[in-house]
Design a protein around this motif. Structure first.
Motif, PDB file in Angstrom:
ATOM      1  N   ASP A   1       3.658   5.345  -1.066  1.00 14.72           N
ATOM      2  CA  ASP A   1       4.842   5.743  -0.304  1.00 14.72           C
ATOM      3  C   ASP A   1       5.608   4.571   0.299  1.00 14.72           C
ATOM      4  OD1 ASP A   1       2.281   5.933   1.256  1.00 14.72           O
ATOM      5  OD2 ASP A   1       3.644   6.074   2.948  1.00 14.72           O
ATOM      6  N   PHE A   2       4.942   3.477   0.632  1.00 12.40           N
ATOM      7  CA  PHE A   2       5.645   2.338   1.206  1.00 12.40           C
ATOM      8  C   PHE A   2       6.641   1.781   0.194  1.00 12.40           C
ATOM      9  CE2 PHE A   2       5.549  -2.413   2.043  1.00 12.40           C
ATOM     10  CZ  PHE A   2       6.509  -2.353   3.051  1.00 12.40           C
ATOM     11  N   GLY A   3       7.873   1.655   0.617  1.00  8.98           N
ATOM     12  CA  GLY A   3       8.934   1.184  -0.254  1.00  8.98           C
ATOM     13  C   GLY A   3       9.662   2.288  -0.976  1.00  8.98           C
TER      14      GLY A   3
ATOM     15  N   PHE B   1       6.792  -2.277  -6.085  1.00 10.29           N
ATOM     16  CA  PHE B   1       7.223  -3.663  -5.912  1.00 10.29           C
ATOM     17  C   PHE B   1       7.134  -4.503  -7.179  1.00 10.29           C
ATOM     18  CE2 PHE B   1       6.391  -1.953  -1.772  1.00 10.29           C
ATOM     19  CZ  PHE B   1       7.362  -2.509  -0.966  1.00 10.29           C
ATOM     20  N   ALA B   2       7.062  -3.854  -8.324  1.00  7.51           N
ATOM     21  CA  ALA B   2       7.260  -4.512  -9.620  1.00  7.51           C
ATOM     22  C   ALA B   2       6.228  -5.569  -9.976  1.00  7.51           C
ATOM     23  CB  ALA B   2       8.672  -5.121  -9.689  1.00  7.51           C
TER      24      ALA B   2
ATOM     25  N   VAL C   1      14.104  -3.329  -1.601  1.00  4.08           N
ATOM     26  CA  VAL C   1      13.596  -2.134  -0.922  1.00  4.08           C
ATOM     27  C   VAL C   1      14.237  -1.953   0.444  1.00  4.08           C
ATOM     28  CG1 VAL C   1      11.532  -1.258   0.269  1.00  4.08           C
ATOM     29  CG2 VAL C   1      11.395  -1.922  -2.139  1.00  4.08           C
ATOM     30  N   THR C   2      14.404  -3.042   1.179  1.00  3.33           N
ATOM     31  CA  THR C   2      14.910  -2.968   2.550  1.00  3.33           C
ATOM     32  C   THR C   2      16.430  -3.087   2.634  1.00  3.33           C
ATOM     33  OG1 THR C   2      14.483  -5.350   2.799  1.00  3.33           O
ATOM     34  CG2 THR C   2      12.758  -3.838   3.533  1.00  3.33           C
TER      35      THR C   2
ATOM     36  N   GLY D   1       7.984   4.284   4.228  1.00  3.26           N
ATOM     37  CA  GLY D   1       7.008   5.268   3.777  1.00  3.26           C
ATOM     38  C   GLY D   1       6.749   6.362   4.794  1.00  3.26           C
ATOM     39  N   GLN D   2       5.595   6.998   4.655  1.00  6.42           N
ATOM     40  CA  GLN D   2       5.269   8.113   5.537  1.00  6.42           C
ATOM     41  C   GLN D   2       5.029   7.671   6.978  1.00  6.42           C
ATOM     42  OE1 GLN D   2       5.237  11.590   4.808  1.00  6.42           O
ATOM     43  NE2 GLN D   2       6.448  10.657   3.174  1.00  6.42           N
ATOM     44  N   LEU D   3       4.675   6.428   7.191  1.00  2.00           N
ATOM     45  CA  LEU D   3       4.560   5.943   8.573  1.00  2.00           C
ATOM     46  C   LEU D   3       5.921   6.000   9.256  1.00  2.00           C
ATOM     47  CD1 LEU D   3       2.221   2.846   8.111  1.00  2.00           C
ATOM     48  CD2 LEU D   3       1.586   5.200   8.686  1.00  2.00           C
TER      49      LEU D   3
END
Length: 449
Positions: A255-257, A287-288, A333-334, A265-267
């Motif tokens: 989920d992160f990204g 993240f590839a 991502v950001t 992500g879920q956090l």
């Protein structure tokens, strides 16, 4: 003996013959074997695997002959070539071919070469890895980050380093293998709680603290459980941990990204970004590249894991090329582009879920994430369907034991931001048709037995 359906051979067989064993027998019967000769005592397993391969029922160890793109070509161990929609790859935001990622990887290769000097403890870092640690710390609202050579190593190494013989570990019963093995290797007392059941966590913690207030308790869960496409109530779980003096670890590999307004992500979705004691994750989904990380607010925990986590001291560090790819991907991502790509992959997953559900298939989970699990149920039907979809032009992976229960086989469809509506609709048609054919074939087989 075979039955031919839409031009594709489907294995049948009678009870007790080798094709029936290949279709129906459980892989876990080979998990524990005995005998003095390690070179021959697994021959029965190999024979069973070969029978599955010959019967077109072996879904593992395929290779990609193309880049990880929304349409790709894969080849099985037996030479079956599949070209078509690719819902088997892990590239949620479609960043593996992004020019910025490729340029960063090429530059790192020119500047630092293809390999690190050693383990993270012995010269494995470089300026890119330090920049990646800082970027992850900012994105996760955490103070301290350590990189690992793989995502698996991050979960295993962190738990194995931090937990000791008198400590306690509570794991969601569906926790990833890396987390389970890290817990087992730590020597701590390990208990499992019912999937997503925070009340069960509370009961476990109350029982532990009734007799032990001196030793550590680590509660382990995941941001998204990819086999089931669901997520815990993380804020409530964190509160329960705080109430009983336990620490919380969340594995955010899937989920992160890929989820959250800003990619947290879920956090982030649950409003606890930066509050969790230990966050571990992998670069291999969004993240590839490969690699993993630990993020924590504790400086001493990070340093302890860096010294006593096996992959930190006894495994070569993540390479400069991998590190550069992850850092470039993190930048996307950001960014606003990352937000657009998250919307795209959510739209792909939603269309996939809705289309499969409309065909009467059981789509698992209650959260829209890049993973869309389609429950088959019995393993033999899943094995037949897997062989059919490979020949019909869909790349997707069957999940069976030991990853899930024997009566819970499923296809784990993995969406990418760059999948087109045509890719999704073709995948729905192929999966629906092949599952129906497999179920009809199993009905005929059962009727003859």
């Amino acid at each position: 003996m075979t039955t031919t359906v839409p031009g594709i051979p489907v294995p049948t067989g009678t009870p007790g013959d080798r094709s029936t064993d290949a279709r129906e027998k459980d892989i876990m019967r080979f998990r524990t074997v005995s005998g003095p000769d390690l070179t021959t005592r697994n021959d029965a397993y190999l024979a069973w695997q070969r029978d599955r391969e010959q019967a077109d029922l072996w879904p593992y160890f395929r290779r990609y002959d193309t880049a990880l793109t929304p349409r790709a070509t894969s080849v099985s161990d037996t030479g079956v070539v599949t070209h078509g929609p690719n819902f088997g790859g892990q590239d949620y935001l479609s960043l593996t071919g992004h020019p910025a990622v490729l340029d960063a990887a090429h530059q790192a290769l020119r500047d630092y070469g293809p390999i690190t000097a050693g383990s993270p403890a012995l010269g494995g870092a470089n300026p890119i890895s330090k920049a990646l640690e800082a970027g992850l710390a900012e994105a996760l609202h955490s103070d301290h980050v350590a990189l690992f050579p793989t995502g698996w190593a991050s979960g295993f190494g962190t738990i194995r380093a931090l937990m000791h013989r008198r400590d306690h570990i509570l794991l969601d019963k569906l926790s990833h293998d890396s987390l389970r093995q890290g817990a087992a290797a730590s020597g701590a007392t390990v208990e499992f709680f019912r999937h997503l059941d925070n009340d069960a966590v509370r009961r476990h913690l109350a029982g532990i603290r009734a007799t032990d207030t001196k030793n550590a308790v680590l509660v382990v869960t995941e941001g998204v459980f990819s086999m089931d496409s669901d997520t815990p109530q993380l804020a409530e779980l964190l509160g329960i941990c705080r109430e009983y003096g336990a620490q919380l670890m969340v594995d955010v590999a899937h989920d992160f990204g890929a989820m959250g307004e800003h990619g947290g992500g879920q956090l982030e979705v649950h409003g606890i970004l930066g509050q969790v004691d230990f966050v571990v994750g992998a670069f291999s989904k969004t993240f590839a590249t490969t690699g993993g990380f630990l993020a924590t607010p504790s400086a001493s925990a990070r340093e302890y894991v860096r010294m006593f986590g096996g992959p930190q001291t006894f495994s070569s560090a993540i390479t400069p090329v991998q590190t550069a790819a992850a850092l470039a991907a993190l930048g996307i991502v950001t960014s606003p582009e990352g937000a657009r790509r998250r919307k795209s992959v959510a739209a792909v997953a939603t269309r996939l879920r809705e289309g499969l559900t409309a065909r009467g298939l059981e789509v698992m989970g209650d959260v829209v994430c890049p993973v869309v699990p389609v429950l088959i149920g019995d393993t033999p039907t899943g094995r037949i369907a897997s062989g059919l979809i490979a020949r019909a032009g869909l790349i997707a992976h069957l999940v069976e034991q030991p990853a899930v229960a024997s009566d819970a086989a499923r296809f784990r469809m993995q969406a990418m931001a760059d999948h087109s509506t045509e890719d999704v609709d073709a995948a729905i048609d192929i999966l629906d048709s092949c599952i129906r054919t497999a179920r009809q074939d199993m009905t005929h087989i059962i009727g003859r037995s």
